[in-house]
Design an enzyme around this catalytic site. Sequence first.
Site: not given
Length: 426
Positions: A139, A211, A236-237, A385
Amino acid sequence: MQASLDRHSPFPSSAPSRADAKAMDASDPMGRARDHFLLPAGLVYLDGNSLGPLPRLAPNRIFQAMRQEWGEDLIAGWTKHGWMQLPMTVGDKIGKLIGAPEGTVAACDTTSINLYKVLAAALAERPKRRTVLSDRGNFPTDLYIADGLFKQLGQGHRLKLVDSVGELVEAIDDDTAAVMLTQVDYRTGELHDMEAVTRAAHAKGALTVWDLAHSAGALPVDLAGCDADYAIGCGYKYLNGGPGAPAFLYIAKRLQATYSQPLQGWLGHAEPFKFETEFRPAAGLQRAIVSSPSILSLLTLECGVDAMLRWKMDDIRAKSEALTEIFRILVDSVGENLGLARVSPREFEKRGSQLCYSHPHGYAIVQALIERRVVGDFRAPDILRFGFAPLYLRYVDVWDAAANLADVIETRAYEDPKFAVRAAIT
Ligand SMILES: *Cc1c(COP(=O)(O)O)cnc(C)c1O
């Protein structure tokens, strides 16, 4: 347009039917978990890997925290309601989801900031080494943060990027200070072997920074069992902590006494209320805290984590397998004809809880699906995705999503010019 395509199945008769999916929901032991979230009716939400939904208890919890704890107790709230300890309280709860013992996880700051902190600490632990290894598909924020840190240090550190984890393991040498890897690739969903990579890094004297943005809350993680050094992750995921929720960091017990905090804020001080002139780090994990915790955001995150802690991570993973396998089988059965190429590994053991496909018209297809209330996302250059959060997704949602995906491509519904307009946030 409805998400349900009851009358017309675009799939071969050998593939699971919508009735099969409904039967699986009827006997799903985790079916009730959905009640812990407030989801709009008729929405198939496959983007919980980008922003999880609202935990049902969160609005009342925040109302109470505002009106009573803050509104009535004001400054006394810091002591009376355990606000100062909240990063550790919520951190310990997150720790249960990722195989981290008490006192090793703090909920604080953002993922990027936590990466900055632990990566700086890792470099300080290996002062003679200059290389950080990562993967080119990582990322971007992870790569940017590392690069920025190196510039600031001005000691000649460099990122070495490889194209696969096999290559990465080969590349570890005595100049490698740290291996910095996202356990589940955000674009392909590929799941990396934390234990094997950590072992390979340690064999060469390097440290690991994991991560967990697409792992925490999506699959069982065993940080302590894998002997991982540092980790960071997102609130928040899959943890459903709300937009911009606090993130978390993990520092192995054995590295806490020497952890050197690059952002020396007063709340990482051994005795902040002595207001000393010189920084003296707190013992243990507290030294990784920078400043006053965001209480309302931490309480929201806590609601998301609590909703997840009601279930066993192994059961969550089992449902993730069942959900993603249905989607894969359905989409694979028609994908080639539709120009959809699966980017995620075929074998479930090699994936996180997402499936990705490439298609030259990926962006427009995702927009057309969103109009039909099937929400996935698009990742440049051409990736569709779909995230499968087992707590609130039903099998029938997955079936409807696959059917709509096939239908949108088959009927070329995505060719409507309105779907070509690019939004700033995809
Ligand atoms: C989502 C995500 C982040 C997010 O970083 P923020 O600092 O919260 O904006 C970081 N790393 C990975 C791999 C991600 O998927």
